[in-house]
Write a protein that holds these residues in place. Structure first.
Motif, mmCIF file in Angstrom:
data_model
loop_
_atom_site.group_PDB
_atom_site.id
_atom_site.type_symbol
_atom_site.label_atom_id
_atom_site.label_comp_id
_atom_site.label_asym_id
_atom_site.label_seq_id
_atom_site.Cartn_x
_atom_site.Cartn_y
_atom_site.Cartn_z
ATOM 1 N N SER A 147 0.817 -1.206 0.000
ATOM 2 C CA SER A 147 0.000 0.000 0.000
ATOM 3 C C SER A 147 0.853 1.260 0.000
ATOM 4 O O SER A 147 1.985 1.274 0.478
ATOM 5 C CB SER A 147 -0.925 0.014 1.229
ATOM 6 O OG SER A 147 -1.817 -1.078 1.220
ATOM 7 N N VAL A 164 -3.812 3.359 -1.581
ATOM 8 C CA VAL A 164 -3.765 2.548 -2.794
ATOM 9 C C VAL A 164 -3.122 1.229 -2.421
ATOM 10 O O VAL A 164 -1.986 1.203 -1.943
ATOM 11 C CB VAL A 164 -2.952 3.225 -3.913
ATOM 12 C CG1 VAL A 164 -2.765 2.263 -5.088
ATOM 13 C CG2 VAL A 164 -3.621 4.507 -4.382
ATOM 14 N N THR A 165 -3.844 0.139 -2.600
ATOM 15 C CA THR A 165 -3.324 -1.188 -2.284
ATOM 16 C C THR A 165 -3.268 -2.031 -3.544
ATOM 17 O O THR A 165 -4.259 -2.136 -4.271
ATOM 18 C CB THR A 165 -4.211 -1.888 -1.235
ATOM 19 O OG1 THR A 165 -4.250 -1.101 -0.043
ATOM 20 C CG2 THR A 165 -3.658 -3.268 -0.897
ATOM 21 N N VAL A 166 -2.107 -2.613 -3.800
ATOM 22 C CA VAL A 166 -1.884 -3.418 -5.000
ATOM 23 C C VAL A 166 -1.571 -4.849 -4.583
ATOM 24 O O VAL A 166 -0.775 -5.084 -3.661
ATOM 25 C CB VAL A 166 -0.728 -2.842 -5.840
ATOM 26 C CG1 VAL A 166 -0.468 -3.703 -7.069
ATOM 27 C CG2 VAL A 166 -1.032 -1.400 -6.251
ATOM 28 N N CYS A 174 4.601 -4.943 -6.344
ATOM 29 C CA CYS A 174 3.405 -4.330 -5.760
ATOM 30 C C CYS A 174 3.754 -3.073 -4.977
ATOM 31 O O CYS A 174 3.001 -2.087 -4.984
ATOM 32 C CB CYS A 174 2.689 -5.332 -4.851
ATOM 33 S SG CYS A 174 1.837 -6.645 -5.740
ATOM 34 N N ALA A 178 2.258 0.448 -6.091
ATOM 35 C CA ALA A 178 1.417 1.212 -5.166
ATOM 36 C C ALA A 178 1.875 2.667 -5.126
ATOM 37 O O ALA A 178 1.058 3.600 -5.132
ATOM 38 C CB ALA A 178 1.459 0.587 -3.779
ATOM 39 N N ALA A 201 -2.979 2.916 -13.313
ATOM 40 C CA ALA A 201 -2.923 1.484 -12.997
ATOM 41 C C ALA A 201 -3.082 0.639 -14.250
ATOM 42 O O ALA A 201 -2.421 -0.403 -14.407
ATOM 43 C CB ALA A 201 -3.994 1.135 -11.968
ATOM 44 N N ALA A 211 -6.077 -4.095 -7.758
ATOM 45 C CA ALA A 211 -5.742 -2.933 -6.942
ATOM 46 C C ALA A 211 -7.018 -2.287 -6.419
ATOM 47 O O ALA A 211 -8.067 -2.306 -7.078
ATOM 48 C CB ALA A 211 -4.927 -1.911 -7.737
#
Length: 247
Positions: A147, A164-166, A174, A178, A201, A211
């Protein structure tokens, strides 16, 4: 299940594992030593906010992975450091025989789980609060959950997202993604910020699974996210765990 914490300078790992015997601390110490030695000789690696050209010749494994991830994500190498350490830690634990380990390094997570696990989503969003989590189904391969935020934490972000969480196969990627996506969460309204972040993204879609973008009263998603569930909290803010899930 065994719980422990590893604190080495800026690295703060919270570990849950089915292994009672391992030397993850020693492994992380060696990773950090390789990185610090490299930065001592190449200071630009630690301060650049843009990807650097990878030099020829042999590189320490952590440095090589950070170069590779930062180039793919179009961010500076240090934007990938926490996720890279998490990923290389979970790989180490799996090589030691673990089928259930969670490595949380400053909010950047790598997990392998042979049973269901919950991963909290902490955005401090005024509408969602901090009482939601991803329900991660059991899996044999590691998963990265990283994140970035324009409002929480010490990392540099040029955007204005709450979170923002990937999610994807590589925590190193990730982590960088992020940061990259969160940097694009700008605009006059939360809708604009979400739209710009989603557009960014989409440019990197091949490098991650899904995401979640939280900004004000709006939420954006890309890819197939894990199920999101509510969690209950103790009064001191700690989670009750698996028994706390409400569908």
């Amino acid at each position: 299940m065994n719980f422990s914490q590893i604190d080495i300078d800026e690295t703060h790992i919270r570990l849950t594992s089915d292994l009672s015997v391992h030397d993850l601390r020693g492994h992380v110490f060696n990773l950090r030593k390789d990185l610090k030695d490299y930065i001592f000789r190449n200071n630009e690696f630690s301060i650049s906010l843009e990807p650097l050209k990878m030099p020829e010749g042999d590189l320490p494994s952590i440095v090589l992975k950070m170069y590779e991830s930062s180039i793919l994500c179009d961010v500076g190498p240090m934007a990938c450091v926490a996720g890279t350490i998490s990923e290389m830690s979970i790989d180490y634990l799996m090589n030691c025989g673990s089928s259930y380990s969670i490595v949380e390094n400053g909010g950047d997570i790598a997990v392998v789980n042979d049973r269901k696990v919950l991963c909290g989503i902490y955005s401090n969003n005024e509408f969602l609060g901090n009482d939601i989590a991803f329900e991660i189904k059991k899996r044999k391969m590691p998963l990265g959950i990283c994140s970035s935020s324009g409002k929480i934490g010490h990392s540099i972000s040029f955007g204005e997202s709450d979170c923002v969480t990937v999610l994807g196969k590589s925590a190193s990627l990730c982590d960088g993604l992020a940061t990259r996506i969160a940097n694009c969460a700008y605009g006059d309204s939360s809708q604009d910020r979400i739209a710009n972040a989603l557009e960014c993204a989409d440019e990197y879609r091949e490098f991650f699974d899904s995401a979640l973008i939280i900004c004000g009263e709006n939420v954006g998603t890309i890819g197939r996210l894990p199920k999101i569930v509510e969690t209950e909290e103790f009064r001191d803010g700690s989670k009750k765990g698996y028994g706390s899930v409400r569908n």
